[in-house]
Write a protein that holds these residues in place. Structure first.
Motif, PDB file in Angstrom:
ATOM      1  N   PRO A   5       0.796  -1.238   0.000  1.00 38.16           N
ATOM      2  CA  PRO A   5       0.000   0.000   0.000  1.00 38.16           C
ATOM      3  C   PRO A   5       0.821   1.277   0.000  1.00 38.16           C
ATOM      4  O   PRO A   5       0.312   2.335  -0.359  1.00 38.16           O
ATOM      5  N   SER A  29       1.424   1.252  -6.563  1.00 31.64           N
ATOM      6  CA  SER A  29       0.220   0.581  -6.047  1.00 31.64           C
ATOM      7  C   SER A  29      -0.912   1.580  -5.858  1.00 31.64           C
ATOM      8  O   SER A  29      -2.073   1.306  -6.193  1.00 31.64           O
ATOM      9  N   SER A  31      -4.513   1.534  -7.816  1.00 32.35           N
ATOM     10  CA  SER A  31      -5.756   1.581  -7.057  1.00 32.35           C
ATOM     11  C   SER A  31      -6.633   2.734  -7.517  1.00 32.35           C
ATOM     12  O   SER A  31      -7.849   2.599  -7.663  1.00 32.35           O
ATOM     13  N   TYR A  46     -10.135   0.280  -7.264  1.00 29.99           N
ATOM     14  CA  TYR A  46     -10.094  -0.883  -6.376  1.00 29.99           C
ATOM     15  C   TYR A  46      -9.481  -0.468  -5.043  1.00 29.99           C
ATOM     16  O   TYR A  46      -8.498   0.276  -5.012  1.00 29.99           O
ATOM     17  N   ASP A  47     -10.055  -0.928  -3.939  1.00 26.81           N
ATOM     18  CA  ASP A  47      -9.531  -0.604  -2.615  1.00 26.81           C
ATOM     19  C   ASP A  47      -8.045  -0.932  -2.525  1.00 26.81           C
ATOM     20  O   ASP A  47      -7.619  -2.023  -2.917  1.00 26.81           O
ATOM     21  N   LEU A  48      -7.240   0.016  -2.016  1.00 30.29           N
ATOM     22  CA  LEU A  48      -5.784  -0.125  -2.025  1.00 30.29           C
ATOM     23  C   LEU A  48      -5.313  -1.352  -1.264  1.00 30.29           C
ATOM     24  O   LEU A  48      -4.488  -2.122  -1.760  1.00 30.29           O
ATOM     25  N   PHE A  82      -6.339  -4.514  -3.021  1.00 30.07           N
ATOM     26  CA  PHE A  82      -5.485  -4.728  -4.192  1.00 30.07           C
ATOM     27  C   PHE A  82      -4.176  -5.386  -3.784  1.00 30.07           C
ATOM     28  O   PHE A  82      -3.705  -6.324  -4.437  1.00 30.07           O
TER      29      PHE A  82
END
Length: 490
Positions: free
Chosen positions: A204, A209, A213, A218-220, A223
């Protein structure tokens, strides 16, 4: 004076001639050829400017503005921005303002806050304490090549909390390096392992990344767990084992295994004065994000089912760390002075990372508005094997760009464009972006001008090419395996 005037006249003539050539190209060969050739020329010119070490942000921004101007002039029916000002040319700069505002408020803020928190953890000694505690059990391993491979895996795990390759390498040089030298590991072997410590950006806290995201929505943290861990868990083990084999091979070939351990001049930096609980502080954002993620939501009681984003989690973690450090030091002046580093690093990350993302957004907007993506994919078959070939080609371009530039920010510059390419070709955006992200960091580890390689080679006294030579097999194997895993697991 005359030479200067002559040069200006030549530039003006070239611009006029180029404009006439564009008009002729459009009417002679049609819109599709015009769009493809014009877009390719701009992309090539941007790439050439970056390769010649012109300021990348300026080159990318000018390339994007050029494409938007061409779109406004030659395709007046195309909407440049959502709400027009009444002038196509003014709409270009209104759209750039909208792109900047949106990116800074979302992606830019996340990257800056992560960078600032990482700096603060280093300034209060929490990062050093985390490293010291993680290294302690490694001292008990007697097999030096097993220890080298294990240390690589440890460094990649630490990369979750210390996202700067150079920062982590410098910590390892003052803590891990003396330990490895004391048990007989050669300088070149230790340098190679430390230099490859973050050869794969993930987690994260990695800017790539965060960008993926943001692009995918998409939720970090999800992911990280769903898309990255299944791949990197295998890669870390493979690279670690490869280090054990290849460092032993090179030591034997170069006669290093016959040399006796010798006392090194570098002294291990001690973090003994820092309390042990400080080692938990860099991990607090991960704990918060994991606890309140969708992965654990069903296991939590209703009153604990909170939602928290990355920036809020990091700010909360900073506040917790600041309170603890203030209570320990019992000197508010000293504690508040350390916060300066947090904001200083936020500013530095804006200059180096966020700015190139902003400019890349403009370039992508120009490429999309002129119709390059739609035109390009009108010629490309949609069969699966063509999609795979496209992923491989794009990853190679990103990899080579990282080798040439010595930085993984090449991915940040071209990720939005790659996502549009994937959507246009009907490919999963994750299947395109994840291998590109990994390819960029692997390319950085192959570059003799990479900051981390230069720092490690200068500190230890080996050449960058010796480090690359010793790591080439491991990184090449990781690249091939990463591509296979990305294509079949995502």
């Amino acid at each position: 004076m005359q030479n200067t005037m002559l040069k200006k006249a030549r530039v003006a003539f070239a611009i006029i001639l180029g404009f006439i050539a564009l008009i002729g190209l459009k009417f002679a060969f049609g819109d599709k050829a015009f769009v493809l050739i014009t877009s390719f020329l701009v992309i090539v010119m941007v790439s050439a400017g970056i390769a010649k070490k012109y300021y990348a942000q300026a080159i990318i921004l000018c390339g994007g503005i050029s494409l938007l101007i061409i779109t406004a002039l030659f395709f007046p029916d195309v909407a440049i921005t959502k709400v027009t000002s009444g002038s196509k040319l003014l709409d270009i700069f209104i759209e750039i303002k909208a792109l900047f505002s949106d990116s800074i408020a979302k992606l830019g803020l996340i990257i800056m806050v992560i960078a600032g928190f990482s700096r603060y953890m280093n300034d209060i000694g929490a990062s050093q304490k985390l490293v010291e505690i993680c290294i302690t059990p490694l001292k008990k391993i007697n097999a030096k090549y097993v220890l080298l491979g294990t240390c690589y895996i440890l460094m990649q795990i630490l990369a979750l909390f210390i996202s700067s390759p150079s920062g982590l390498a410098l910590l390892m040089l003052t803590t891990l390096y003396p330990v490895l030298r004391s048990i007989g590991c050669s300088k070149a072997a230790v340098a190679s392992v430390i230099a490859s410590g973050i050869c794969i950006d993930y987690g994260p806290s990695a800017s790539g990344s965060v960008l993926i995201s943001e692009i995918t929505g998409y939720d970090l943290f999800s992911f990280f767990v769903d898309k990255q861990i299944p791949i990197v868990a295998i890669l870390f083990v493979v690279i670690g084992v490869s280090h054990m084999i290849m460092q032993a091979y090179w030591d034997k070939k170069e006669g290093e295994h016959h040399k006796q351990p010798q006392e090194d001049e570098q002294v291990m930096a001690s973090a003994s004065h820092i309390p042990g609980y400080y080692a938990l502080l860099p991990v607090v954002p991960m704990i918060i994000l994991f606890t309140f993620s969708s992965l654990l939501e069903e296991y939590l009681p209703t009153f604990l089912r909170f939602k928290i984003d990355v920036v809020s989690a990091i700010i909360l973690s900073f506040f917790i760390a600041f309170i603890l450090d203030s209570l320990r030091a019992f000197d508010l002046k000293k504690s508040t002075d350390k916060v300066l580093g947090l904001f200083d690093q936020m500013g530095q990350s804006f200059i180096t990372v966020v700015s190139i993302l902003l400019c890349a957004q403009v370039l992508v907007a120009g490429i999309i508005k002129i119709g390059f993506i739609d035109t390009l994919f009108s010629f490309i078959p949609s069969e699966e094997h063509y999609a795979i070939l496209m992923i491989v080609l794009f990853s190679l371009l990103i990899f080579l760009g990282s080798v040439i530039m010595g930085t993984a920010t090449v991915f940040n510059a071209f990720a939005p464009l790659s996502a549009e390419v994937a959507r246009g070709a009907g490919i999963s955006v994750f299947k395109m972006l994840v291998p590109l992200h990994f390819a960029a960091s692997l390319g950085r580890s192959f570059s003799p001008i990479s900051g981390v390689i230069l720092a490690v080679s200068g500190f230890i006294g080996v050449t960058p090419f010796e480090i690359i030579k010793r790591n080439s097999v491991q990184l090449a194997l990781a690249y091939v395996l990463m591509m296979i895993l990305s294509i079949y697991l995502l």
